[in-house]
Write an enzyme that holds these catalytic residues in place. Structure first.
Site, mmCIF file in Angstrom:
data_model
loop_
_atom_site.group_PDB
_atom_site.id
_atom_site.type_symbol
_atom_site.label_atom_id
_atom_site.label_comp_id
_atom_site.label_asym_id
_atom_site.label_seq_id
_atom_site.Cartn_x
_atom_site.Cartn_y
_atom_site.Cartn_z
ATOM 1 N N CYS A 129 0.848 -1.206 0.000
ATOM 2 C CA CYS A 129 0.000 0.000 0.000
ATOM 3 C C CYS A 129 0.881 1.253 0.000
ATOM 4 O O CYS A 129 0.584 2.238 -0.681
ATOM 5 C CB CYS A 129 -0.899 0.039 1.232
ATOM 6 S SG CYS A 129 -1.748 -1.491 1.632
ATOM 7 N N CYS B 127 -34.188 3.138 16.008
ATOM 8 C CA CYS B 127 -32.876 3.602 16.487
ATOM 9 C C CYS B 127 -33.065 4.937 17.199
ATOM 10 O O CYS B 127 -32.481 5.212 18.249
ATOM 11 C CB CYS B 127 -31.907 3.818 15.326
ATOM 12 S SG CYS B 127 -31.863 2.551 14.061
ATOM 13 N N CYS C 253 -34.142 5.243 20.924
ATOM 14 C CA CYS C 253 -33.076 5.126 21.916
ATOM 15 C C CYS C 253 -32.049 6.246 21.758
ATOM 16 O O CYS C 253 -31.690 6.903 22.727
ATOM 17 C CB CYS C 253 -32.380 3.766 21.808
ATOM 18 S SG CYS C 253 -33.358 2.444 22.583
ATOM 19 N N CYS D 230 -27.098 -3.862 18.015
ATOM 20 C CA CYS D 230 -28.294 -3.059 18.291
ATOM 21 C C CYS D 230 -29.530 -3.683 17.641
ATOM 22 O O CYS D 230 -30.600 -3.703 18.238
ATOM 23 C CB CYS D 230 -28.107 -1.615 17.838
ATOM 24 S SG CYS D 230 -27.153 -0.640 19.025
HETATM 25 C C1 HEC Z 1 -33.160 -0.299 22.982
HETATM 26 C C2 HEC Z 1 -32.317 0.868 22.699
HETATM 27 C C3 HEC Z 1 -31.499 0.831 21.440
HETATM 28 C C4 HEC Z 1 -31.948 0.767 20.146
HETATM 29 C C5 HEC Z 1 -33.361 0.621 19.640
HETATM 30 C C6 HEC Z 1 -30.769 0.888 19.320
HETATM 31 N N1 HEC Z 1 -29.650 1.008 20.091
HETATM 32 FE FE1 HEC Z 1 -27.799 1.484 19.423
HETATM 33 N N2 HEC Z 1 -27.077 1.306 21.304
HETATM 34 C C7 HEC Z 1 -27.838 1.093 22.426
HETATM 35 C C8 HEC Z 1 -26.972 1.025 23.586
HETATM 36 C C9 HEC Z 1 -27.399 0.774 25.021
HETATM 37 C C10 HEC Z 1 -25.650 1.201 23.102
HETATM 38 C C11 HEC Z 1 -24.351 1.226 23.908
HETATM 39 C C12 HEC Z 1 -24.198 2.575 24.570
HETATM 40 C C13 HEC Z 1 -24.027 3.660 23.534
HETATM 41 O O1 HEC Z 1 -22.928 3.853 23.020
HETATM 42 O O2 HEC Z 1 -25.040 4.330 23.179
HETATM 43 C C14 HEC Z 1 -25.775 1.418 21.681
HETATM 44 C C15 HEC Z 1 -24.704 1.705 20.855
HETATM 45 C C16 HEC Z 1 -24.820 2.130 19.547
HETATM 46 C C17 HEC Z 1 -23.746 2.646 18.739
HETATM 47 C C18 HEC Z 1 -22.286 2.800 19.174
HETATM 48 C C19 HEC Z 1 -22.011 4.180 19.686
HETATM 49 C C20 HEC Z 1 -20.581 4.326 20.163
HETATM 50 O O3 HEC Z 1 -20.091 5.460 20.227
HETATM 51 O O4 HEC Z 1 -19.944 3.324 20.493
HETATM 52 C C21 HEC Z 1 -24.267 2.955 17.521
HETATM 53 C C22 HEC Z 1 -23.523 3.512 16.346
HETATM 54 C C23 HEC Z 1 -25.662 2.598 17.561
HETATM 55 N N3 HEC Z 1 -25.961 2.100 18.805
HETATM 56 C C24 HEC Z 1 -26.536 2.720 16.505
HETATM 57 C C25 HEC Z 1 -27.829 2.222 16.509
HETATM 58 C C26 HEC Z 1 -28.678 2.148 15.346
HETATM 59 C C27 HEC Z 1 -28.282 2.636 13.965
HETATM 60 C C28 HEC Z 1 -29.847 1.585 15.730
HETATM 61 C C29 HEC Z 1 -31.040 1.204 14.877
HETATM 62 C C30 HEC Z 1 -30.787 0.096 13.955
HETATM 63 C C31 HEC Z 1 -29.759 1.353 17.161
HETATM 64 N N4 HEC Z 1 -28.523 1.710 17.581
HETATM 65 C C32 HEC Z 1 -30.790 0.866 17.958
HETATM 66 C C33 HEC Z 1 -29.216 1.005 22.487
HETATM 67 C C34 HEC Z 1 -30.043 0.964 21.383
HETATM 68 C C1 HEC Z 2 -1.148 0.660 -7.371
HETATM 69 C C2 HEC Z 2 -1.346 1.773 -6.475
HETATM 70 C C3 HEC Z 2 -2.169 1.542 -5.225
HETATM 71 C C4 HEC Z 2 -2.045 0.541 -4.290
HETATM 72 C C5 HEC Z 2 -1.098 -0.660 -4.296
HETATM 73 C C6 HEC Z 2 -2.983 0.844 -3.243
HETATM 74 N N1 HEC Z 2 -3.666 1.969 -3.527
HETATM 75 FE FE1 HEC Z 2 -5.058 2.875 -2.358
HETATM 76 N N2 HEC Z 2 -5.454 4.214 -3.813
HETATM 77 C C7 HEC Z 2 -4.754 4.322 -5.011
HETATM 78 C C8 HEC Z 2 -5.382 5.344 -5.829
HETATM 79 C C9 HEC Z 2 -4.932 5.761 -7.221
HETATM 80 C C10 HEC Z 2 -6.470 5.835 -5.075
HETATM 81 C C11 HEC Z 2 -7.501 6.879 -5.524
HETATM 82 C C12 HEC Z 2 -6.938 8.204 -5.557
HETATM 83 C C13 HEC Z 2 -7.045 8.834 -4.236
HETATM 84 O O1 HEC Z 2 -8.156 8.881 -3.673
HETATM 85 O O2 HEC Z 2 -6.014 9.316 -3.723
HETATM 86 C C14 HEC Z 2 -6.457 5.147 -3.808
HETATM 87 C C15 HEC Z 2 -7.336 5.400 -2.772
HETATM 88 C C16 HEC Z 2 -7.227 4.838 -1.498
HETATM 89 C C17 HEC Z 2 -7.972 5.257 -0.343
HETATM 90 C C18 HEC Z 2 -8.990 6.390 -0.297
HETATM 91 C C19 HEC Z 2 -8.279 7.698 -0.014
HETATM 92 C C20 HEC Z 2 -9.240 8.853 0.090
HETATM 93 O O3 HEC Z 2 -8.782 9.966 0.378
HETATM 94 O O4 HEC Z 2 -10.449 8.682 -0.099
HETATM 95 C C21 HEC Z 2 -7.591 4.454 0.683
HETATM 96 C C22 HEC Z 2 -8.106 4.513 2.120
HETATM 97 C C23 HEC Z 2 -6.610 3.531 0.180
HETATM 98 N N3 HEC Z 2 -6.410 3.804 -1.153
HETATM 99 C C24 HEC Z 2 -6.000 2.537 0.924
HETATM 100 C C25 HEC Z 2 -5.149 1.590 0.382
HETATM 101 C C26 HEC Z 2 -4.689 0.437 1.101
HETATM 102 C C27 HEC Z 2 -5.039 0.085 2.538
HETATM 103 C C28 HEC Z 2 -3.889 -0.268 0.245
HETATM 104 C C29 HEC Z 2 -3.198 -1.589 0.493
HETATM 105 C C30 HEC Z 2 -4.084 -2.700 0.841
HETATM 106 C C31 HEC Z 2 -3.864 0.454 -1.004
HETATM 107 N N4 HEC Z 2 -4.646 1.577 -0.892
HETATM 108 C C32 HEC Z 2 -3.146 0.065 -2.113
HETATM 109 C C33 HEC Z 2 -3.664 3.565 -5.380
HETATM 110 C C34 HEC Z 2 -3.211 2.437 -4.728
#
Ligand code: HEC
Ligand code: HEC
Length: 241
Positions: free
Chosen positions: A56, A157, A160, A202
């Site tokens: 990379c 979501c 909560c 979740c």
């Molecule tokens: C019953 C309540 C509940 C519902 C419904 C729920 N969650 Fe959660 N979720 C939690 C709890 C509790 C945690 C752990 C504490 C926290 O980080 O909020 C959590 C954690 C998360 C986190 C991680 C946040 C972090 O910073 O680590 C994300 C992202 C998230 N929920 C997204 C969702 C989404 C998208 C949905 C709907 C598909 C959803 N949750 C539904 C209760 C809920």
């Molecule tokens: C042959 C050259 C090449 C190789 C090997 C390569 N990349 Fe890339 N990568 C690129 C190009 C070209 C882009 C698109 C241009 C850009 O967004 O900078 C890109 C884009 C990305 C992006 C998005 C950057 C952005 O700003 O959105 C990530 C993340 C990334 N590469 C990670 C990796 C990782 C992890 C590896 C190894 C597993 C890897 N690349 C291997 C050429 C390469």
């Protein structure tokens, strides 16, 4: 006008603000935050030369500068395919198309490490995803998902993560669900896991359908969450219970 147009995101706080003081200190301390083990693994992998193809780092020299801020702009719509890609999806795209290696695979140690590493290069920078233009339909789909009641418990979501913020649930304090620290180290997992793994937890919590890692449903949801979290700093690797 501008103020009125602001979404609820204006008040959304990072999940880290709901941590106990001890866990918040551990998260901030690189020597005590286990997530940095994955970050280091990712950094090593980034420079490692695969059997064929290029490391990379050959294409992405000086990653601390060249990839700093990248994570703040994901998920984003891939111009070529029109698909919504999160950071994992972009890494896999580079891995397969540019590095010509087999995909790491969802939730593999390699993909988690690489994603944690690249996201960590944006630590402290404000989230800044596009939610308009090509991203708009995905954002709207994510918003609709967020607001829809689901599962046997018939809870959205939003009920909560907007309605019950600050309340306790099974020992957790409910946050806004900003998701700005993922991949995060969760004590319950004893590992780093992706945002989609957290979303699956979740979904299971309300006995609703658990979508696949990288599914269109969770990608749209991730974009909506990132839009709500606009301007919050990237905190990967966060620590969570
Ligand atoms: C019953 C309540 C509940 C519902 C419904 C729920 N969650 Fe959660 N979720 C939690 C709890 C509790 C945690 C752990 C504490 C926290 O980080 O909020 C959590 C954690 C998360 C986190 C991680 C946040 C972090 O910073 O680590 C994300 C992202 C998230 N929920 C997204 C969702 C989404 C998208 C949905 C709907 C598909 C959803 N949750 C539904 C209760 C809920
Ligand atoms: C042959 C050259 C090449 C190789 C090997 C390569 N990349 Fe890339 N990568 C690129 C190009 C070209 C882009 C698109 C241009 C850009 O967004 O900078 C890109 C884009 C990305 C992006 C998005 C950057 C952005 O700003 O959105 C990530 C993340 C990334 N590469 C990670 C990796 C990782 C992890 C590896 C190894 C597993 C890897 N690349 C291997 C050429 C390469």
């Amino acid at each position: 006008m501008a103020l009125l147009a602001l979404p609820a995101a204006a008040q959304v706080k990072s999940g880290s603000e709901f941590l106990s003081p001890g866990m918040a200190r551990q998260q901030a301390d690189e020597t005590r935050n286990p997530g940095f083990f994955w970050v280091e693994q990712g950094e090593g992998l980034f420079s490692a030369r695969p059997p064929q193809g290029q490391a990379c780092i050959v294409c992405h020299a000086e990653p601390r500068q060249s990839l700093r801020g990248a994570a703040t702009r994901y998920p984003q719509v891939d111009a070529a395919s029109g698909k919504l890609l999160n950071l994992e999806g972009r890494i896999e795209q580079c891995r397969v198309e540019r590095q010509t290696q087999p995909a790491f695979g969802h939730e593999s140690a390699e993909l988690l490490a690489m994603t944690a590493y690249i996201a960590s290069l944006s630590r402290g920078l404000p989230m800044d995803v596009a939610t308009d233009g090509a991203a708009k339909p995905f954002y709207e789909a994510g918003k609709a998902f967020f607001e829809r009641r689901q599962g046997q418990l018939n809870l959205s979501c939003q009920q909560c993560h907007d309605g019950l913020v600050g309340q306790k649930l099974r020992g957790d304090t409910i946050s806004h669900g900003a998701g700005t620290g993922y991949p995060a180290y969760r004590l319950e997992w004893n590992s780093v896991g992706s945002l989609h793994r957290r979303l699956r937890a979740c979904s299971l919590g309300v006995r609703a359908t658990q979508f696949d890692f990288g599914s269109p449903e969770y990608l749209a949801l991730e974009l909506y969450l990132a839009g709500r979290a606009k301007d919050l700093p990237v905190e990967t690797p966060a620590i969570r219970r």
